[in-house]
Scaffold this motif. Structure first.
Motif, PDB file in Angstrom:
ATOM      1  N   SER A 182       0.772   0.752  11.129  1.00  0.00           N
ATOM      2  CA  SER A 182       1.629   0.510   9.976  1.00  0.00           C
ATOM      3  C   SER A 182       2.637  -0.577  10.313  1.00  0.00           C
ATOM      4  CB  SER A 182       2.358   1.793   9.577  1.00  0.00           C
ATOM      5  OG  SER A 182       3.178   2.258  10.629  1.00  0.00           O
ATOM      6  N   SER A 183       3.127  -1.259   9.271  1.00  0.00           N
ATOM      7  CA  SER A 183       4.154  -2.292   9.462  1.00  0.00           C
ATOM      8  C   SER A 183       5.523  -1.626   9.458  1.00  0.00           C
ATOM      9  CB  SER A 183       4.064  -3.333   8.350  1.00  0.00           C
ATOM     10  OG  SER A 183       4.450  -2.766   7.101  1.00  0.00           O
ATOM     11  N   SER A 184       6.529  -2.321  10.050  1.00  0.00           N
ATOM     12  CA  SER A 184       7.878  -1.757  10.115  1.00  0.00           C
ATOM     13  C   SER A 184       8.471  -1.603   8.727  1.00  0.00           C
ATOM     14  CB  SER A 184       8.775  -2.654  10.978  1.00  0.00           C
ATOM     15  OG  SER A 184       8.826  -3.980  10.431  1.00  0.00           O
ATOM     16  N   LYS A 185       8.197  -2.550   7.816  1.00  0.00           N
ATOM     17  CA  LYS A 185       8.700  -2.445   6.453  1.00  0.00           C
ATOM     18  C   LYS A 185       8.096  -1.243   5.729  1.00  0.00           C
ATOM     19  CE  LYS A 185       9.644  -7.380   5.778  1.00  0.00           C
ATOM     20  NZ  LYS A 185       9.316  -8.582   4.948  1.00  0.00           N
ATOM     21  N   ALA A 186       6.796  -0.999   5.970  1.00  0.00           N
ATOM     22  CA  ALA A 186       6.138   0.150   5.340  1.00  0.00           C
ATOM     23  C   ALA A 186       6.735   1.459   5.839  1.00  0.00           C
ATOM     24  CB  ALA A 186       4.637   0.113   5.615  1.00  0.00           C
ATOM     25  N   ARG A 187       7.018   1.540   7.152  1.00  0.00           N
ATOM     26  CA  ARG A 187       7.595   2.762   7.721  1.00  0.00           C
ATOM     27  C   ARG A 187       8.982   3.009   7.148  1.00  0.00           C
ATOM     28  NH1 ARG A 187       5.265   0.679  12.486  1.00  0.00           N
ATOM     29  NH2 ARG A 187       7.295  -0.104  13.217  1.00  0.00           N
ATOM     30  N   LYS A 188       9.777   1.945   7.040  1.00  0.00           N
ATOM     31  CA  LYS A 188      11.134   2.080   6.522  1.00  0.00           C
ATOM     32  C   LYS A 188      11.126   2.561   5.067  1.00  0.00           C
ATOM     33  CE  LYS A 188      15.420  -0.524   5.884  1.00  0.00           C
ATOM     34  NZ  LYS A 188      16.109  -1.831   6.018  1.00  0.00           N
ATOM     35  N   TYR A 189      10.213   1.977   4.261  1.00  0.00           N
ATOM     36  CA  TYR A 189      10.124   2.383   2.850  1.00  0.00           C
ATOM     37  C   TYR A 189       9.680   3.839   2.744  1.00  0.00           C
ATOM     38  CZ  TYR A 189       8.744   2.411  -2.057  1.00  0.00           C
ATOM     39  OH  TYR A 189       8.614   2.722  -3.386  1.00  0.00           O
ATOM     40  N   GLY A 195       0.807  -1.210   0.000  1.00  0.00           N
ATOM     41  CA  GLY A 195       0.000   0.000   0.000  1.00  0.00           C
ATOM     42  C   GLY A 195       0.840   1.260   0.000  1.00  0.00           C
ATOM     43  N   VAL A 196       1.919   1.281   0.808  1.00  0.00           N
ATOM     44  CA  VAL A 196       2.772   2.459   0.887  1.00  0.00           C
ATOM     45  C   VAL A 196       3.505   2.680  -0.427  1.00  0.00           C
ATOM     46  CG1 VAL A 196       4.803   3.441   2.020  1.00  0.00           C
ATOM     47  CG2 VAL A 196       3.018   2.363   3.380  1.00  0.00           C
ATOM     48  N   LYS A 197       3.964   1.575  -1.074  1.00  0.00           N
ATOM     49  CA  LYS A 197       4.625   1.723  -2.371  1.00  0.00           C
ATOM     50  C   LYS A 197       3.700   2.378  -3.393  1.00  0.00           C
ATOM     51  CE  LYS A 197       8.045  -1.998  -2.112  1.00  0.00           C
ATOM     52  NZ  LYS A 197       8.498  -3.286  -2.717  1.00  0.00           N
ATOM     53  N   ASN A 198       2.477   1.885  -3.465  1.00  0.00           N
ATOM     54  CA  ASN A 198       1.508   2.463  -4.407  1.00  0.00           C
ATOM     55  C   ASN A 198       1.138   3.895  -4.019  1.00  0.00           C
ATOM     56  OD1 ASN A 198       1.378   0.121  -5.989  1.00  0.00           O
ATOM     57  ND2 ASN A 198      -0.206  -0.777  -4.668  1.00  0.00           N
ATOM     58  N   ILE A 215      10.169   6.293   4.914  1.00  0.00           N
ATOM     59  CA  ILE A 215      11.247   7.200   5.312  1.00  0.00           C
ATOM     60  C   ILE A 215      12.283   7.315   4.197  1.00  0.00           C
ATOM     61  CG2 ILE A 215      13.162   7.496   6.939  1.00  0.00           C
ATOM     62  CD1 ILE A 215      11.348   6.178   9.054  1.00  0.00           C
ATOM     63  N   GLU A 216      12.616   6.179   3.548  1.00  0.00           N
ATOM     64  CA  GLU A 216      13.582   6.207   2.454  1.00  0.00           C
ATOM     65  C   GLU A 216      13.115   7.100   1.313  1.00  0.00           C
ATOM     66  OE1 GLU A 216      14.159   2.165   1.368  1.00  0.00           O
ATOM     67  OE2 GLU A 216      15.508   1.712   3.059  1.00  0.00           O
ATOM     68  N   LYS A 217      11.833   6.971   0.935  1.00  0.00           N
ATOM     69  CA  LYS A 217      11.297   7.764  -0.167  1.00  0.00           C
ATOM     70  C   LYS A 217      11.249   9.248   0.190  1.00  0.00           C
ATOM     71  CE  LYS A 217       9.753   6.564  -3.554  1.00  0.00           C
ATOM     72  NZ  LYS A 217      10.373   6.428  -4.889  1.00  0.00           N
ATOM     73  N   ILE A 218      10.938   9.527   1.450  1.00  0.00           N
ATOM     74  CA  ILE A 218      10.907  10.916   1.907  1.00  0.00           C
ATOM     75  C   ILE A 218      12.297  11.549   1.808  1.00  0.00           C
ATOM     76  CG2 ILE A 218      10.621  12.399   3.940  1.00  0.00           C
ATOM     77  CD1 ILE A 218       7.977  11.668   2.805  1.00  0.00           C
ATOM     78  N   ASN A 219      13.287  10.810   2.257  1.00  0.00           N
ATOM     79  CA  ASN A 219      14.658  11.334   2.271  1.00  0.00           C
ATOM     80  C   ASN A 219      15.208  11.573   0.867  1.00  0.00           C
ATOM     81  OD1 ASN A 219      14.724  11.359   5.048  1.00  0.00           O
ATOM     82  ND2 ASN A 219      15.674   9.323   5.220  1.00  0.00           N
ATOM     83  N   LYS A 220      14.810  10.735  -0.094  1.00  0.00           N
ATOM     84  CA  LYS A 220      15.329  10.855  -1.455  1.00  0.00           C
ATOM     85  C   LYS A 220      14.626  11.947  -2.270  1.00  0.00           C
ATOM     86  CE  LYS A 220      16.828   6.044  -1.851  1.00  0.00           C
ATOM     87  NZ  LYS A 220      16.610   4.749  -2.550  1.00  0.00           N
ATOM     88  N   ASP A 221      13.467  12.399  -1.804  1.00  0.00           N
ATOM     89  CA  ASP A 221      12.691  13.410  -2.547  1.00  0.00           C
ATOM     90  C   ASP A 221      13.234  14.805  -2.216  1.00  0.00           C
ATOM     91  OD1 ASP A 221      10.889  15.024  -3.816  1.00  0.00           O
ATOM     92  OD2 ASP A 221       9.111  14.075  -2.992  1.00  0.00           O
ATOM     93  N   ASN A 222      13.942  15.416  -3.149  1.00  0.00           N
ATOM     94  CA  ASN A 222      14.546  16.725  -2.909  1.00  0.00           C
ATOM     95  C   ASN A 222      13.531  17.864  -2.914  1.00  0.00           C
ATOM     96  OD1 ASN A 222      17.154  15.655  -2.709  1.00  0.00           O
ATOM     97  ND2 ASN A 222      17.378  15.646  -4.952  1.00  0.00           N
ATOM     98  N   ARG A 223      12.406  17.666  -3.593  1.00  0.00           N
ATOM     99  CA  ARG A 223      11.401  18.753  -3.636  1.00  0.00           C
ATOM    100  C   ARG A 223      10.631  18.854  -2.327  1.00  0.00           C
ATOM    101  NH1 ARG A 223       7.153  18.355  -7.708  1.00  0.00           N
ATOM    102  NH2 ARG A 223       6.799  20.518  -7.090  1.00  0.00           N
ATOM    103  N   ARG A 224      10.443  17.746  -1.639  1.00  0.00           N
ATOM    104  CA  ARG A 224       9.681  17.762  -0.390  1.00  0.00           C
ATOM    105  C   ARG A 224      10.606  18.249   0.721  1.00  0.00           C
ATOM    106  NH1 ARG A 224       8.434  12.812  -0.302  1.00  0.00           N
ATOM    107  NH2 ARG A 224       6.314  12.670  -1.103  1.00  0.00           N
TER     108      ARG A 224
END
Length: 632
Positions: free
Chosen positions: A85-92, A51-54, A94-103
């Protein structure tokens, strides 16, 4: 239909595929763009990894619509409806948030206490330089986002701003206010205008200005139908709110027709409640009286905030707005005695009030007093109408009597002049031009012809001449008359035209219409021949309702053409104003006027089922207003 943030007034943008989008079996997401730099996300359910990936993929699509997909933006994550939320969902995540330079900034709200602690710990090890903040609820989050954003709010309609300012709610989570306003909903006439919009697909809000007459009611009905037809399918106007603070007044017939139109509308499209606010005491009293007989709820609100509270309360929704309720004081014997004394001492046959109606709204008999005042004002209007109609009747009878007398005299005089003129012409044939009598006979013939012309004027005034009516475009015809007049009127007199119609038609004799224009314009030029000035001629379409038509004797309600001819001359002395249409009445010097010009104009106008009136005062010029019924 445009959505707005009820707290900050930001315009809201979204797409159907961003709302309640199911991204996994356990997670659904919602996205809105607030203003130009804020993405608002509200997940619902349980955040699992698929769900978090989508959701993050959809988040990127949403972000591409912010600032043309280039500039930094702020993200608000509202976890009011997130169950976990699951731990894997939280980790994913956070990774996507950190890589997004516009946010550059992210604000969480409606989070749990453990989540708040985790965020604070993560902030100490934050190496991405992103700004992270935890807010209590959406109200705090959007307020904080506003301080971080360079966004400049776009100007909106003042009425929309006023609605948003008064649309208070708890602010726990975003609840967009939907407002729709279309050009074809708006009413604009010289006397009355109405600005309409629809809130949340079921509240019709109108702001009325000017003076409401019965001929405006069909426009209001049409506006309601247009609103309903332009709304999304299955919408309904359950509530009607009217801002009456700018309405100057209404005619009696308009009030009756308006209430009838509401009943008819309710039969076809049942609605829950009709509310007015900022209304004067006259309207509020009328609503209290009408509320007992209407098939729907009638309410009088103190202001817009109170009106919206009445709507929300009726919908059984909580709206934390404090409205100070007024409690009526208990009734005692003195209150009853004062009320009876006021009614007993009131002079119902004299216009106005001898008694004071200044009592507070918490008085137990406040609306009783106001109802009596309302009835008295209605009776005063009826007495004023009766006085005006009596004066019109007397004037009409006087003119009819003069016309009948003039017609009879003219016919007898015409027979005598026919004999004189006929015998004079026979004598001229027998007498040579060298004979001294020929000159005398020629003078008799000239005088007889002038007398014949006076007879024609008398017959025209008395409406005994035959005229040939036809359908004419009145604007075109009068424009042609003005072209001829320009060459006959002195150049020191300026002619101004204000012709607001084009192809409107009336049934009239074109020669006699030309005679009206010529007589009135020449009279105006004579009044200004010494000092110069401006001669104004305007033509417009007017609609007379059952109330306004009473000001014009002999007219019926409906569409009319109004011709106004005015000057900036010395004006007419008030003591002569009632005599100007009488035959042979004139204030001009001897030899400068026969006194038949305005009498003839009056006769022609009446012969065409029209009406003529004059407005004048010394030193302020003169205006003649002529109305003719329109025809197809």
């Amino acid at each position: 239909m445009q959505q707005y943030c009820p707290l900050e007034g930001f315009k809201i943008f979204n797409k159907p595929e961003w709302i309640d989008q199911k991204v996994s079996d356990r997670l659904a997401v919602n996205y809105w763009i607030l203003g130009e730099s804020v993405v608002y996300a509200r997940p619902k359910g349980f955040s699992d990894l698929p769900g978090v990936k989508n959701a993050m993929a959809l988040n990127e699509d949403v972000a591409s619509f912010v600032s043309s997909g280039k500039n930094p933006y702020i993200q608000i994550e509202d976890y009011l409806f997130l169950k976990g939320s699951s731990s894997k969902a939280r980790k994913y995540f956070i990774e996507k948030i950190n890589k997004d330079n516009r946010r550059k900034s992210i604000i969480f709200c409606n989070t749990t206490l453990p989540f708040n602690v985790a965020i604070k710990l993560a902030q100490k090890f934050n190496t991405t330089k992103k700004y992270v903040h935890v807010a209590k609820n959406y109200k705090d989050a959007i307020g904080h986002a506003k301080t971080l954003s360079d966004y400049v709010q776009k100007p909106v309609d003042p009425l929309i701003s006023n609605i948003l300012e008064n649309y208070n709610y708890n602010g726990n989570s975003l609840s967009p206010v939907e407002i729709q306003s279309e050009k074809n909903w708006q009413i604009k006439t010289p006397e009355f205008s109405n600005h309409a919009l629809v809130i949340n697909k079921n509240i019709l809000h109108s702001t009325s200005t000017g003076f409401l007459r019965s001929n405006h009611i069909p426009l209001v009905d049409k506006m309601r139908y247009q609103c309903l037809s332009d709304l999304p399918e299955n919408s309904s106007l359950d509530y009607i709110i009217i801002n009456g603070g700018e309405l100057k007044g209404t005619s009696r017939s308009a009030r009756f027709k308006f209430m009838q139109s509401l009943k008819e509308w309710h039969k076809k499209f049942p609605f829950q409640m009709y509310i007015t606010y900022n209304a004067n005491i006259f309207t509020r009293t009328a609503f209290h009286i009408a509320g007992t007989v209407m098939p729907f709820k009638l309410r009088v609100a103190q202001n817009l905030k109170h009106a919206l509270k009445l709507v929300h309360d009726d919908q059984k929704k909580s709206l934390p707005i404090e409205i100070k309720e007024t409690k009526a004081a208990p009734i005692d014997q003195r209150d009853i005695e004062n009320l009876l004394a006021m009614i007993g001492n009131m002079n119902w046959e004299v216009e106005g009030f001898e008694n004071s109606f200044k009592i507070s709204e918490d008085h137990p008999f406040f609306y009783v007093y106001q109802s009596i005042k309302l009835i008295k004002e209605e009776l005063d209007d009826l007495f004023a109408d009766r006085t005006r109609l009596e004066a019109q009747l007397q004037q009409s009878q006087k003119m009819e009597s003069i016309g009948t007398l003039s017609g009879g005299i003219a016919h007898d005089f015409n027979n005598i002049m026919g004999i004189i003129l006929g015998n004079t012409e026979l004598a001229l044939e027998d007498v040579p031009e060298s004979n001294p009598s020929y000159k005398y006979l020629s003078e008799i013939k000239k005088a007889s012809l002038r007398a014949s012309n006076i007879v024609k004027q008398l017959l025209s005034f008395s409406r005994k001449t035959h005229h040939k009516p036809q359908i004419i475009q009145i604007a075109t015809h009068i424009k042609d008359s003005l072209k001829f007049l320009r060459s006959t009127i002195p150049t020191l007199i300026n002619i101004e035209q204000n012709i607001l119609i084009s192809d409107e038609t009336i049934l009239a004799d074109p020669i006699q219409i030309n005679q009206i224009v010529m007589n009135l314009c020449l009279n105006a030029s004579h009044a200004m021949e010494q000092t110069g000035g401006t001669l104004t001629l305007s033509i417009e379409k007017v609609i007379l309702d059952d109330h306004s038509v009473k000001d014009y004797s002999g007219l019926k309600s409906g569409d009319h053409v109004k011709i106004m001819i005015g000057d900036t001359g010395p004006g007419i002395d008030p003591k002569f104003i009632d005599k100007i249409f009488d035959p042979y009445f004139t204030t001009k010097e001897i030899g400068k006027g026969s006194g038949m010009g305005l009498a003839v104009v009056h006769g022609i106008v009446k012969n065409h089922n029209g009406a003529i009136s004059v407005e004048s005062s010394p030193g302020k010029g003169c205006k003649f207003n002529i109305l003719f019924p329109m025809t197809k």
